[in-house]
Scaffold this motif. Sequence first.
Motif, PDB file in Angstrom:
ATOM      1  N   MET A   1      -0.705 -14.604   3.323  1.00 54.20           N
ATOM      2  CA  MET A   1      -0.195 -13.694   2.671  1.00 54.20           C
ATOM      3  C   MET A   1       0.876 -13.472   2.975  1.00 54.20           C
ATOM      4  O   MET A   1       0.729 -12.584   3.993  1.00 54.20           O
ATOM      5  N   PRO A   2       1.646 -12.700   2.010  1.00 50.98           N
ATOM      6  CA  PRO A   2       3.329 -12.652   2.341  1.00 50.98           C
ATOM      7  C   PRO A   2       3.141 -10.953   3.284  1.00 50.98           C
ATOM      8  O   PRO A   2       2.730 -10.355   2.164  1.00 50.98           O
ATOM      9  N   THR A   3       4.789 -10.834   3.677  1.00 48.81           N
ATOM     10  CA  THR A   3       4.195  -9.401   4.205  1.00 48.81           C
ATOM     11  C   THR A   3       5.523  -8.556   3.468  1.00 48.81           C
ATOM     12  O   THR A   3       6.460  -8.748   3.928  1.00 48.81           O
ATOM     13  N   VAL A   4       5.797  -6.974   3.178  1.00 44.68           N
ATOM     14  CA  VAL A   4       6.271  -6.506   3.063  1.00 44.68           C
ATOM     15  C   VAL A   4       6.476  -5.085   4.024  1.00 44.68           C
ATOM     16  O   VAL A   4       5.579  -4.734   4.178  1.00 44.68           O
ATOM     17  N   SER A   5       7.884  -5.447   3.982  1.00 37.97           N
ATOM     18  CA  SER A   5       8.171  -3.966   5.421  1.00 37.97           C
ATOM     19  C   SER A   5       9.156  -2.809   4.404  1.00 37.97           C
ATOM     20  O   SER A   5      10.093  -3.955   4.520  1.00 37.97           O
ATOM     21  N   VAL A   6       8.801  -1.567   5.168  1.00 41.55           N
ATOM     22  CA  VAL A   6       9.521  -1.389   4.578  1.00 41.55           C
ATOM     23  C   VAL A   6       9.789  -0.258   5.644  1.00 41.55           C
ATOM     24  O   VAL A   6       9.226   0.167   5.919  1.00 41.55           O
ATOM     25  N   ILE A   7      11.045  -0.720   6.102  1.00 39.21           N
ATOM     26  CA  ILE A   7      11.929   0.734   7.359  1.00 39.21           C
ATOM     27  C   ILE A   7      13.042   1.443   6.863  1.00 39.21           C
ATOM     28  O   ILE A   7      13.869   0.736   5.683  1.00 39.21           O
ATOM     29  N   TYR A   8      12.988   2.716   7.157  1.00 35.17           N
ATOM     30  CA  TYR A   8      13.580   3.701   6.989  1.00 35.17           C
ATOM     31  C   TYR A   8      13.779   4.501   7.776  1.00 35.17           C
ATOM     32  O   TYR A   8      12.955   5.110   8.863  1.00 35.17           O
ATOM     33  N   PHE A   9      15.013   5.272   7.925  1.00 32.49           N
ATOM     34  CA  PHE A   9      15.315   6.909   8.395  1.00 32.49           C
ATOM     35  C   PHE A   9      15.073   7.521   8.012  1.00 32.49           C
ATOM     36  O   PHE A   9      15.970   7.535   6.627  1.00 32.49           O
ATOM     37  N   SER A  10      15.139   9.209   8.373  1.00 37.05           N
ATOM     38  CA  SER A  10      14.631  10.090   7.497  1.00 37.05           C
ATOM     39  C   SER A  10      14.598  11.738   8.517  1.00 37.05           C
ATOM     40  O   SER A  10      14.183  11.370   9.179  1.00 37.05           O
ATOM     41  N   GLY A  11      16.398  12.318   8.015  1.00 37.01           N
ATOM     42  CA  GLY A  11      16.164  13.302   8.988  1.00 37.01           C
ATOM     43  C   GLY A  11      15.306  14.607   8.485  1.00 37.01           C
ATOM     44  O   GLY A  11      15.379  14.976   9.220  1.00 37.01           O
ATOM     45  N   SER A  12      15.581  15.010   7.014  1.00 39.75           N
ATOM     46  CA  SER A  12      14.584  16.405   6.939  1.00 39.75           C
ATOM     47  C   SER A  12      13.486  15.987   5.732  1.00 39.75           C
ATOM     48  O   SER A  12      13.133  16.836   5.544  1.00 39.75           O
ATOM     49  N   GLY A  13      13.493  14.433   5.306  1.00 41.50           N
ATOM     50  CA  GLY A  13      12.665  14.367   4.670  1.00 41.50           C
ATOM     51  C   GLY A  13      12.136  13.565   3.660  1.00 41.50           C
ATOM     52  O   GLY A  13      11.628  13.016   2.440  1.00 41.50           O
ATOM     53  N   HIS A  14      12.975  14.136   2.931  1.00 38.75           N
ATOM     54  CA  HIS A  14      13.534  13.139   2.272  1.00 38.75           C
ATOM     55  C   HIS A  14      13.477  11.834   1.108  1.00 38.75           C
ATOM     56  O   HIS A  14      13.072  11.389   1.007  1.00 38.75           O
ATOM     57  N   GLY A  31      -2.643  -9.347  -3.099  1.00 36.56           N
ATOM     58  CA  GLY A  31      -2.333 -10.821  -2.291  1.00 36.56           C
ATOM     59  C   GLY A  31      -1.257 -10.348  -1.310  1.00 36.56           C
ATOM     60  O   GLY A  31      -0.146 -11.052  -0.926  1.00 36.56           O
ATOM     61  N   VAL A  32      -0.809  -8.367  -0.977  1.00 39.19           N
ATOM     62  CA  VAL A  32       1.016  -8.563   0.142  1.00 39.19           C
ATOM     63  C   VAL A  32       0.317  -7.914   0.610  1.00 39.19           C
ATOM     64  O   VAL A  32      -0.302  -6.279   0.722  1.00 39.19           O
ATOM     65  N   LYS A  33       0.548  -8.137   1.983  1.00 40.97           N
ATOM     66  CA  LYS A  33       0.165  -6.546   3.239  1.00 40.97           C
ATOM     67  C   LYS A  33       1.409  -6.156   3.324  1.00 40.97           C
ATOM     68  O   LYS A  33       2.858  -6.664   2.724  1.00 40.97           O
ATOM     69  N   THR A  34       1.932  -5.110   3.625  1.00 39.11           N
ATOM     70  CA  THR A  34       3.170  -4.443   3.571  1.00 39.11           C
ATOM     71  C   THR A  34       2.297  -3.493   5.097  1.00 39.11           C
ATOM     72  O   THR A  34       1.622  -3.147   5.938  1.00 39.11           O
ATOM     73  N   ASN A  35       3.784  -2.887   4.960  1.00 37.68           N
ATOM     74  CA  ASN A  35       4.694  -1.766   6.065  1.00 37.68           C
ATOM     75  C   ASN A  35       5.258  -1.017   5.941  1.00 37.68           C
ATOM     76  O   ASN A  35       5.485  -1.081   5.589  1.00 37.68           O
ATOM     77  N   LEU A  36       5.398   0.414   6.791  1.00 41.73           N
ATOM     78  CA  LEU A  36       6.202   1.358   5.724  1.00 41.73           C
ATOM     79  C   LEU A  36       5.980   2.106   8.005  1.00 41.73           C
ATOM     80  O   LEU A  36       5.189   2.465   8.654  1.00 41.73           O
ATOM     81  N   ILE A  37       7.467   1.381   7.835  1.00 41.64           N
ATOM     82  CA  ILE A  37       7.713   2.212   9.297  1.00 41.64           C
ATOM     83  C   ILE A  37       8.996   2.867   9.821  1.00 41.64           C
ATOM     84  O   ILE A  37      10.079   2.690   8.950  1.00 41.64           O
ATOM     85  N   ALA A  38       9.181   4.082  10.001  1.00 37.84           N
ATOM     86  CA  ALA A  38       9.746   4.926  10.766  1.00 37.84           C
ATOM     87  C   ALA A  38      10.309   4.199  11.926  1.00 37.84           C
ATOM     88  O   ALA A  38      10.100   4.330  12.544  1.00 37.84           O
ATOM     89  N   ILE A  39      12.562   4.870  11.981  1.00 41.37           N
ATOM     90  CA  ILE A  39      12.870   4.572  12.431  1.00 41.37           C
ATOM     91  C   ILE A  39      13.104   5.820  13.211  1.00 41.37           C
ATOM     92  O   ILE A  39      13.711   6.994  13.195  1.00 41.37           O
ATOM     93  N   ASN A  40      12.790   5.486  14.472  1.00 40.06           N
ATOM     94  CA  ASN A  40      12.613   6.606  15.839  1.00 40.06           C
ATOM     95  C   ASN A  40      14.194   6.317  16.501  1.00 40.06           C
ATOM     96  O   ASN A  40      14.581   5.437  17.465  1.00 40.06           O
ATOM     97  N   GLY A  41      15.371   7.542  15.941  1.00 41.27           N
ATOM     98  CA  GLY A  41      16.628   6.970  16.781  1.00 41.27           C
ATOM     99  C   GLY A  41      16.790   7.158  18.323  1.00 41.27           C
ATOM    100  O   GLY A  41      17.221   6.321  18.898  1.00 41.27           O
ATOM    101  N   GLU A  42      15.699   7.959  18.750  1.00 39.03           N
ATOM    102  CA  GLU A  42      15.618   7.845  19.822  1.00 39.03           C
ATOM    103  C   GLU A  42      15.305   6.442  20.842  1.00 39.03           C
ATOM    104  O   GLU A  42      15.392   6.090  21.896  1.00 39.03           O
ATOM    105  N   ASP A  43      14.775   6.125  19.772  1.00 38.39           N
ATOM    106  CA  ASP A  43      14.540   4.058  20.762  1.00 38.39           C
ATOM    107  C   ASP A  43      15.409   3.211  20.594  1.00 38.39           C
ATOM    108  O   ASP A  43      15.327   2.305  21.375  1.00 38.39           O
ATOM    109  N   ILE A  44      16.515   3.938  19.739  1.00 38.26           N
ATOM    110  CA  ILE A  44      17.507   2.466  20.140  1.00 38.26           C
ATOM    111  C   ILE A  44      18.905   3.226  21.111  1.00 38.26           C
ATOM    112  O   ILE A  44      19.042   3.886  20.300  1.00 38.26           O
ATOM    113  N   VAL A  45      19.009   2.566  22.184  1.00 38.68           N
ATOM    114  CA  VAL A  45      20.377   2.571  23.430  1.00 38.68           C
ATOM    115  C   VAL A  45      21.009   1.622  23.532  1.00 38.68           C
ATOM    116  O   VAL A  45      20.724   0.637  23.685  1.00 38.68           O
ATOM    117  N   HIS A  46      22.055   1.597  23.166  1.00 38.73           N
ATOM    118  CA  HIS A  46      23.142   0.435  23.643  1.00 38.73           C
ATOM    119  C   HIS A  46      22.633  -0.647  22.482  1.00 38.73           C
ATOM    120  O   HIS A  46      22.506  -1.599  23.772  1.00 38.73           O
TER     121      HIS A  46
END
Length: 190
Positions: A1-14, A31-46
């Motif tokens: 089963m294929p997987t589709v991921s949506v990864i995004y950042f949003s500052g104020s919700g739009h 027949g498709v698996k999905t992920n919705l992933i919000a980027i947390n800017g604080e998780d990314i360092v250097h």
Amino acid sequence: MPTVSVIYFSGSGHTTKLAEAVHKGAASVAGVKTNLIAINGEDIVHGRYKNDEVFTKLDVSDAIIFGTPTYMGGPSAQFKAFADATGGKWFTSAWKDKIAAGFTVSMSPSGDKLSTLHYLFTLAMQHGMIWIGQPEMPLQPNGVNRLGSNSGVMAQAGQESPDIAPSEGDKLTGEILGKRVAEYALKLKK
Ligand SMILES: Cc1cc2nc3c(=O)[nH]c(=O)nc-3n(C[C@H](O)[C@H](O)[C@H](O)COP(=O)(O)O)c2cc1C
């Protein structure tokens, strides 16, 4: 089963609202698996993502749809930090031949959003991914592709709250893109 991921950042919700619409479209394909992933800017360092779970999900995805608000005519710094953190994936061609697509939200009807979509396209090309555009005709009565973008999905927030903006037409445009990507992921898997 294929997987589709949506990864995004949003500052104020739009962008969250648009990401949810894109995800809804992808999840509507059986027949498709999905992920919705919000980027947390604080998780990314250097240039490194501290949250391995995010990359684990993306590594096993057949399609990745990138989303970011347009800030100062380009992707938000938080999205760019995520993009930079994918450098290790570039070194090993880990995302080569995955499907990619993109979406963005800005305040103005133009707001230089095309630069943001072109950045997302370039990111996908650097990884050797396969870009899916947005072929819906503009000026449809239901507001689909009202901003007339074919490179990806554009939405406009104006100065409204995320409860009101992006518009239903903009969100439907996102939903259609998500569905299209999921259908291609399914075809590619076969
Ligand atoms: C730092 C910053 C820069 C922005 N730059 C632009 C811009 O270049 N063009 C535009 O039309 N809107 C711009 N905006 C407005 C945002 O694109 C708009 O509010 C968008 O809906 C934000 O999405 P979000 O709620 O997901 O963060 C900017 C907003 C911020 C905070």
